[in-house]
Design a protein around this motif. Structure first.
Motif, PDB file in Angstrom:
ATOM      1  N   GLU A 145       0.683  -1.337   0.037  1.00 21.87           N
ATOM      2  CA  GLU A 145      -0.078   0.169  -0.057  1.00 21.87           C
ATOM      3  C   GLU A 145       0.845   1.195   0.048  1.00 21.87           C
ATOM      4  O   GLU A 145       0.338   2.235  -0.256  1.00 21.87           O
ATOM      5  CB  GLU A 145      -0.920   0.113   1.127  1.00 21.87           C
ATOM      6  N   ASP A 146       2.176   1.092   0.308  1.00 21.42           N
ATOM      7  CA  ASP A 146       2.992   2.523   0.497  1.00 21.42           C
ATOM      8  C   ASP A 146       3.297   2.871  -0.980  1.00 21.42           C
ATOM      9  O   ASP A 146       3.580   4.108  -1.234  1.00 21.42           O
ATOM     10  CB  ASP A 146       4.297   2.106   1.165  1.00 21.42           C
ATOM     11  N   GLY A 147       3.121   1.907  -2.045  1.00 25.90           N
ATOM     12  CA  GLY A 147       3.874   2.250  -3.198  1.00 25.90           C
ATOM     13  C   GLY A 147       5.164   2.183  -3.477  1.00 25.90           C
ATOM     14  O   GLY A 147       6.045   2.060  -2.437  1.00 25.90           O
ATOM     15  N   ASN A 148       5.834   2.244  -4.701  1.00 31.00           N
ATOM     16  CA  ASN A 148       7.061   2.247  -4.936  1.00 31.00           C
ATOM     17  C   ASN A 148       7.488   3.157  -6.282  1.00 31.00           C
ATOM     18  O   ASN A 148       6.866   3.224  -7.238  1.00 31.00           O
ATOM     19  CB  ASN A 148       7.505   1.003  -5.228  1.00 31.00           C
ATOM     20  N   ALA A 149       8.518   4.262  -5.894  1.00 33.48           N
ATOM     21  CA  ALA A 149       8.728   5.079  -6.856  1.00 33.48           C
ATOM     22  C   ALA A 149       9.083   4.397  -8.150  1.00 33.48           C
ATOM     23  O   ALA A 149       8.666   5.029  -9.163  1.00 33.48           O
ATOM     24  CB  ALA A 149       9.756   5.897  -6.147  1.00 33.48           C
ATOM     25  N   LEU A 150      10.021   3.429  -8.109  1.00 27.62           N
ATOM     26  CA  LEU A 150      10.544   2.891  -9.423  1.00 27.62           C
ATOM     27  C   LEU A 150       9.366   2.199 -10.275  1.00 27.62           C
ATOM     28  O   LEU A 150       9.033   2.387 -11.511  1.00 27.62           O
ATOM     29  CB  LEU A 150      11.631   1.868  -9.091  1.00 27.62           C
ATOM     30  N   VAL A 151       8.404   1.567  -9.489  1.00 27.30           N
ATOM     31  CA  VAL A 151       7.485   0.989 -10.008  1.00 27.30           C
ATOM     32  C   VAL A 151       6.530   1.947 -10.710  1.00 27.30           C
ATOM     33  O   VAL A 151       5.925   1.982 -11.771  1.00 27.30           O
ATOM     34  CB  VAL A 151       6.377  -0.024  -8.996  1.00 27.30           C
ATOM     35  N   ASN A 152       6.288   3.084  -9.915  1.00 33.80           N
ATOM     36  CA  ASN A 152       5.298   4.219 -10.412  1.00 33.80           C
ATOM     37  C   ASN A 152       6.006   4.867 -11.593  1.00 33.80           C
ATOM     38  O   ASN A 152       5.140   5.142 -12.506  1.00 33.80           O
ATOM     39  CB  ASN A 152       5.269   5.315  -9.291  1.00 33.80           C
ATOM     40  N   ASP A 153       7.099   4.974 -11.657  1.00 30.61           N
ATOM     41  CA  ASP A 153       7.805   5.580 -12.909  1.00 30.61           C
ATOM     42  C   ASP A 153       7.563   4.746 -14.043  1.00 30.61           C
ATOM     43  O   ASP A 153       7.416   5.208 -15.243  1.00 30.61           O
ATOM     44  CB  ASP A 153       9.389   5.794 -12.425  1.00 30.61           C
ATOM     45  N   TYR A 154       7.719   3.257 -13.942  1.00 27.28           N
ATOM     46  CA  TYR A 154       7.549   2.383 -14.787  1.00 27.28           C
ATOM     47  C   TYR A 154       6.017   2.509 -15.427  1.00 27.28           C
ATOM     48  O   TYR A 154       5.832   2.696 -16.632  1.00 27.28           O
ATOM     49  CB  TYR A 154       7.783   0.900 -14.723  1.00 27.28           C
ATOM     50  N   LEU A 155       5.371   2.530 -14.781  1.00 28.30           N
ATOM     51  CA  LEU A 155       3.856   2.773 -14.951  1.00 28.30           C
ATOM     52  C   LEU A 155       3.429   4.066 -15.562  1.00 28.30           C
ATOM     53  O   LEU A 155       2.858   4.296 -16.692  1.00 28.30           O
ATOM     54  CB  LEU A 155       2.980   2.455 -13.992  1.00 28.30           C
ATOM     55  N   ALA A 156       4.048   4.973 -14.826  1.00 28.54           N
ATOM     56  CA  ALA A 156       3.706   6.364 -15.723  1.00 28.54           C
ATOM     57  C   ALA A 156       4.220   6.367 -17.242  1.00 28.54           C
ATOM     58  O   ALA A 156       3.880   6.706 -18.126  1.00 28.54           O
ATOM     59  CB  ALA A 156       4.472   7.288 -15.065  1.00 28.54           C
ATOM     60  N   ARG A 157       5.473   5.800 -17.701  1.00 26.59           N
ATOM     61  CA  ARG A 157       6.083   5.685 -18.919  1.00 26.59           C
ATOM     62  C   ARG A 157       5.236   5.065 -19.671  1.00 26.59           C
ATOM     63  O   ARG A 157       4.958   5.173 -20.877  1.00 26.59           O
ATOM     64  CB  ARG A 157       7.587   5.087 -18.624  1.00 26.59           C
ATOM     65  N   LEU A 158       4.647   3.832 -19.259  1.00 26.27           N
ATOM     66  CA  LEU A 158       3.912   2.875 -20.054  1.00 26.27           C
ATOM     67  C   LEU A 158       2.595   3.660 -20.255  1.00 26.27           C
ATOM     68  O   LEU A 158       2.038   3.830 -21.538  1.00 26.27           O
ATOM     69  CB  LEU A 158       3.305   1.759 -19.433  1.00 26.27           C
ATOM     70  N   VAL A 208       1.911   7.066 -20.392  1.00 27.32           N
ATOM     71  CA  VAL A 208       2.214   8.165 -21.350  1.00 27.32           C
ATOM     72  C   VAL A 208       2.451   7.529 -22.958  1.00 27.32           C
ATOM     73  O   VAL A 208       1.943   8.031 -23.929  1.00 27.32           O
ATOM     74  CB  VAL A 208       3.303   8.918 -20.778  1.00 27.32           C
ATOM     75  N   ASN A 209       3.411   6.572 -22.936  1.00 28.25           N
ATOM     76  CA  ASN A 209       4.102   6.069 -24.276  1.00 28.25           C
ATOM     77  C   ASN A 209       3.371   5.045 -24.924  1.00 28.25           C
ATOM     78  O   ASN A 209       3.205   4.819 -26.258  1.00 28.25           O
ATOM     79  CB  ASN A 209       5.458   5.728 -23.818  1.00 28.25           C
ATOM     80  N   ARG A 210       2.588   3.948 -24.207  1.00 29.59           N
ATOM     81  CA  ARG A 210       2.030   2.811 -24.938  1.00 29.59           C
ATOM     82  C   ARG A 210       0.582   2.166 -24.446  1.00 29.59           C
ATOM     83  O   ARG A 210      -0.098   1.901 -25.307  1.00 29.59           O
ATOM     84  CB  ARG A 210       3.389   1.504 -24.649  1.00 29.59           C
ATOM     85  N   THR A 211       0.503   2.228 -23.095  1.00 34.99           N
ATOM     86  CA  THR A 211      -0.557   1.675 -22.597  1.00 34.99           C
ATOM     87  C   THR A 211      -1.265   2.549 -21.487  1.00 34.99           C
ATOM     88  O   THR A 211      -0.964   2.745 -20.501  1.00 34.99           O
ATOM     89  CB  THR A 211      -0.287   0.363 -21.742  1.00 34.99           C
ATOM     90  N   GLN A 212      -2.364   3.108 -22.031  1.00 32.15           N
ATOM     91  CA  GLN A 212      -3.190   4.365 -21.547  1.00 32.15           C
ATOM     92  C   GLN A 212      -3.430   3.890 -20.268  1.00 32.15           C
ATOM     93  O   GLN A 212      -3.622   4.754 -19.167  1.00 32.15           O
ATOM     94  CB  GLN A 212      -4.208   5.116 -22.291  1.00 32.15           C
ATOM     95  N   ASP A 213      -4.089   2.691 -19.970  1.00 26.09           N
ATOM     96  CA  ASP A 213      -4.724   2.460 -18.686  1.00 26.09           C
ATOM     97  C   ASP A 213      -3.855   1.662 -17.700  1.00 26.09           C
ATOM     98  O   ASP A 213      -4.312   0.920 -16.723  1.00 26.09           O
ATOM     99  CB  ASP A 213      -5.894   1.663 -18.816  1.00 26.09           C
ATOM    100  N   ALA A 214      -2.495   1.736 -18.070  1.00 21.44           N
ATOM    101  CA  ALA A 214      -1.709   0.721 -17.344  1.00 21.44           C
ATOM    102  C   ALA A 214      -1.595   0.984 -15.731  1.00 21.44           C
ATOM    103  O   ALA A 214      -1.865   0.173 -14.913  1.00 21.44           O
ATOM    104  CB  ALA A 214      -0.176   0.942 -17.799  1.00 21.44           C
ATOM    105  N   ALA A 215      -1.763   2.334 -15.522  1.00 23.04           N
ATOM    106  CA  ALA A 215      -1.863   2.915 -14.040  1.00 23.04           C
ATOM    107  C   ALA A 215      -3.080   2.488 -13.552  1.00 23.04           C
ATOM    108  O   ALA A 215      -2.965   1.974 -12.219  1.00 23.04           O
ATOM    109  CB  ALA A 215      -1.296   4.180 -13.890  1.00 23.04           C
ATOM    110  N   LEU A 216      -3.992   2.621 -14.059  1.00 24.17           N
ATOM    111  CA  LEU A 216      -5.431   2.419 -13.613  1.00 24.17           C
ATOM    112  C   LEU A 216      -5.583   0.949 -13.228  1.00 24.17           C
ATOM    113  O   LEU A 216      -6.050   0.662 -12.248  1.00 24.17           O
ATOM    114  CB  LEU A 216      -6.630   2.655 -14.624  1.00 24.17           C
TER     115      LEU A 216
END
Length: 435
Positions: free
Chosen positions: A18-31, A33-41
């Motif tokens: 539940e705390d989240g992870n900065a590296l995972v968040n960065d990876y999902l943000a790149r996905l 923006v660049n490829r998979t719009q609902d990756a973070a969702l």
């Protein structure tokens, strides 16, 4: 030969997830923006699904490993969203699992995440691989996946897709389709929790009255915290909103300007710019919801109704003193997890109120409800209590098919019992006996 990207572990141990992870968040943000719009969702919903398994450590570990492997295949191999996976493409995943690239096979167990010795921060373990192979006398053996292990993988994914269906992120379960096809041998006794749970969970009229009464009481006692709660629950119920449609995520934050007035008719609607499947829709706003909006905006010190293009955030976090990373934040939008926690707390308190009044069974059912139950309840009540036409509800709910909307007809056991109580086995019997 094309280089195989290494698999990034996405889901930490349950005590850190539940705390989240900065590296995972960065990876999902790149996905995103660049490829998979609902990756973070999709990731946010997946975290919630995994957290539901926390009672069983073995289940949690098995589920998260499978989900990480499946997400790697979706994001890096197929380069598509898990929501776009079909039965045909899932067969490709099956073959991927049967014959994974050598670079994705490890020959020793290792943790998915580690803790940095100096900073104490958690980070994905670069030595982790999604597949575990075997060696014998130092020699690498050919990788094999048993039919039972494959069925277990599909059973987990079937449970996962059942959850996504219940949350209305998708309407199909490709894993269940494959399992039912009989392609793979039976024999696995694994039963993923929630796999066959497709019931519509909606508050009864009595239960809903306790939720709203509790929200109003909380807003009266602690307006700084709960005027927002009262409006949130009113909006989600009144417009049948999914939690993703009122929560902030990369690329989206709900704003007041989503309430729009038609200049010709004077009719107000709530605009949803992007929902399931990338579609947008506008939902008719009732007079009662419009009054709730006015109350909320007055509390915020705003004009009664939003002007065109109003970019004021719809929901923000309140200032939190001494609460870790959220300390002092006031203008950060609420994410999916914050909205879910806020609603869970409301339902818990509503259940206490119902139990205090002697409605023990109703209280138990209220405790089982989720944020998505608000959408189910709004649709169910509008069809069965407010008698709105199915076509109107279908449009506001964003259902592709009227058949989906029809599932909400008479979903309550009480209503079904009352409508059946007066049925006769022989309608002419009394007439014949009276003659």
């Amino acid at each position: 030969m094309e280089e195989i990207p290494l698999a990034l572990p996405l889901f930490d141990a349950v005590e850190y997830l539940e705390d989240g992870n900065a590296l995972v968040n960065d990876y999902l943000a790149r996905l995103t923006v660049n490829r998979t719009q609902d990756a973070a969702l999709v990731y946010e919903y997946s975290v919630d699904w995994l957290l539901e398994q926390r009672a069983s450590e073995n289940n949690f570990k098995t589920y998260r490993s499978e989900l990480t492997t499946f997400f790697y295949w979706c994001f890096e191999v197929e380069q598509e969203s898990p929501l776009d996976t079909t039965r045909r493409s899932l067969f490709r995943y099956v073959e991927f699992c049967r014959q994974p690239p050598n670079a994705l096979i490890a020959y020793f167990n290792t943790a998915q995440f580690k803790t940095h010795k100096e900073t104490g921060e958690r980070y994905p373990n670069g030595n982790w691989r999604p597949f575990l192979g075997r060696k014998e006398s130092g020699e690498v053996l050919p990788y094999r996946l048993s039919e039972q292990a494959l069925r277990t993988k599909l059973a987990i994914l079937s449970a996962y897709y059942s959850y996504l269906i219940d949350e209305e992120l998708t309407e199909r379960n490709p894993a269940r389709q494959i399992l039912k096809s009989g392609v793979f041998k039976a024999g696995s006794q694994f039963q993923a929790s929630g796999e066959d749970n497709e019931s519509i969970k909606a508050f009864s009229e009595l239960q809903w009255s306790y939720v709203m009464a509790t929200a109003r009481e909380l807003a009266r006692e602690e307006p700084d915290l709960h005027e927002r709660t009262l409006f949130l629950v009113s909006l989600m119920y009144g417009c049948y909103l999914r939690i993703s449609e009122v929560s902030a995520r990369p690329g989206f934050a709900p704003i007041m300007g989503q309430f729009r007035r038609d200049s010709q008719t004077g009719i107000w609607s709530y605009h949803i710019p992007r929902s399931k499947g990338g579609k947008q829709r506008s939902v008719a706003v009732s007079k009662a919801l419009l009054q709730a909006l006015k109350r909320y905006r007055r509390y915020l010190g705003l004009a009664d109704l939003p002007p065109p293009g109003d970019e004021t955030p719809l929901f923000v976090r309140h200032r939190a003193a001494g609460r870790g990373r959220d300390a002092g934040t006031q203008n950060a939008n609420l994410g999916i997890r914050q909205v879910r926690e806020l609603l869970d707390d409301l339902f818990y308190k509503a259940a206490l109120a119902a139990a205090d009044d002697g409605f023990i069974e109703d209280a138990a059912e209220i405790r089982q409800m989720t944020a998505h139950s608000l959408r189910h309840t709004g649709i169910t009540h509008d069809i069965n209590l407010n008698r709105r036409p199915l076509s109107h509800v279908q449009a506001d709910a964003g259902h592709d098919s009227i058949d989906t909307t029809s599932r909400y007809l008479h979903t309550g056991r009480i209503e079904r019992h009352e409508s059946a109580a007066g049925k006769q086995l022989d309608r002419l019997e009394k007439l014949i006996d009276s003659e």
